[in-house]
Design an enzyme around this catalytic site. Structure first.
Site, short mmCIF file in Angstrom:
data_model
loop_
_atom_site.label_atom_id
_atom_site.label_comp_id
_atom_site.label_asym_id
_atom_site.label_seq_id
_atom_site.Cartn_x
_atom_site.Cartn_y
_atom_site.Cartn_z
N GLY A 1 3.34 2.14 10.73
CA GLY A 1 4.38 3.14 10.50
C GLY A 1 5.16 3.51 11.75
CD GLU B 146 -3.15 -2.10 7.59
OE1 GLU B 146 -2.18 -2.47 6.92
OE2 GLU B 146 -3.62 -0.96 7.53
CG ASN C 56 -1.66 1.28 1.42
OD1 ASN C 56 -1.76 2.07 0.49
ND2 ASN C 56 -2.21 1.49 2.61
CG HIS D 26 -5.39 2.27 5.54
ND1 HIS D 26 -4.89 3.15 6.45
CD2 HIS D 26 -4.42 1.35 5.33
CE1 HIS D 26 -3.65 2.78 6.78
NE2 HIS D 26 -3.35 1.69 6.11
CD GLU E 172 -2.28 5.62 6.86
OE1 GLU E 172 -2.31 5.61 5.62
OE2 GLU E 172 -1.37 5.08 7.52
CE LYS F 159 0.21 3.20 4.85
NZ LYS F 159 0.38 3.25 6.29
CB SER G 180 5.89 -2.17 11.71
OG SER G 180 5.57 -0.82 12.03
O1 LIG Z 1 -1.50 -0.38 4.78
C1 LIG Z 1 -0.41 -0.54 5.33
C2 LIG Z 1 -0.29 -0.26 6.73
O2 LIG Z 1 -0.88 0.94 7.09
C3 LIG Z 1 1.04 -0.53 7.34
O3 LIG Z 1 1.97 0.49 7.08
P1 LIG Z 1 3.50 0.24 7.53
O4 LIG Z 1 3.89 -1.07 6.91
O5 LIG Z 1 4.25 1.40 6.98
O6 LIG Z 1 3.47 0.14 9.03
#
Ligand SMILES: O=C[C@H](O)COP(=O)(O)O
Length: 251
Positions: A173, A167, A9, A95, A97, A11, A213
């Protein structure tokens, strides 16, 4: 047997040129999709570059969001109908976010899931609790409610073919991965919820990802868990080498 699915993803990262370069770097090194599905979900502005570069390869492609209407006076939204016409396979919805910054509700997510199916695409439905909810030990109740609301009115066949991404918000993150046991515990709860809402076959078919993560160093341990069928990966999906290490975790 469920086919593992490792999804990047991106983002709000990458532009069309970087997208093309990324796909060129990975496309001949991806696993057989019958063994592991490799997916990239990119920002809407990169999707044309993504589909052109990925054509004829083992890379599955998808969007990070869409609207629940196919067309109309909805300034700034992305049509699921056009995503299908562009050759997308998956759309991420719900998600954290999007829920936090764009105020998406469970009802919106349910409508989006229906619109995605109506257009022949597959949703990846995200769920997960905040740190506060986990500290109050209310994470199961929270996630089960999110799942029930997101799936409301979907058929067993639809649910069998979709992907749920668990998640925990506190692990996104932050470099703080949920332990593989914590991740497994919730993915198992989600599968049991599907069994209660639908039936055993649907629960056995549905694929459940862990996200938060995930990186090349922890993917193997997570994927060894019986109820974890994949990863939804942010930061570690942005560089070709790291992405290739994730999707080729079985090597
Ligand atoms: O969609 C992915 C997640 O929000 C995980 O993000 P991350 O791997 O940067 O922690």
């Amino acid at each position: 047997m469920r086919t593992p699915i490792i999804a990047g993803n991106w983002k709000l990262h990458m532009n069309p040129e970087e997208t093309t370069e990324f796909v060129e770097a990975v496309k001949d090194k991806l696993p057989d999709p019958a063994k592991v599905e490799s997916l990239i979900c990119a920002p809407a502005v990169d999707l044309d570059a993504l589909r052109r570069a990925a054509k004829g390869s083992n890379l599955r492609i998808g969007a990070e969001n869409c609207y629940f209407e196919d067309e109309g006076a909805f300034t700034g939204e992305t049509s699921p109908k056009v995503l299908k016409e562009m050759g997308m396979d998956y759309v991420i919805i719900g998600h954290s976010e999007r829920r936090i910054y764009f105020h998406e509700t469970d009802e919106d997510i349910n409508k989006k899931a229906k619109a995605i199916f109506a257009n022949g695409l597959k949703p990846i439905i995200c769920c997960g609790e905040s740190l506060e909810t986990r500290e109050a030990n209310k994470q199961e109740e929270w996630v089960v409610n999110q799942i029930e609301a997101a799936l409301d009115g979907l058929t067993a066949d639809q649910v069998s073919s979709l992907v749920i991404a668990y998640e925990p918000i506190w692990a996104i993150g932050t470099g703080k991965t949920a332990s593989s046991d914590q991740a497994e515990e919730m993915c198992k709860t989600i599968r049991e919820t599907i069994k209660d809402l639908y039936n055993e076959e649907t629960a056995e078919n549905i694929r459940i990802q862990y996200g938060g993560s995930v990186n090349p160093a922890n993917i193997k341990e997570l994927m060894a868990k019986p109820d974890i069928d994949g990863g939804l990966v942010g930061g570690a999906s942005l560089k070709p080498d790291s992405y290739l290490a994730l999707v080729n975790y079985q090597d």
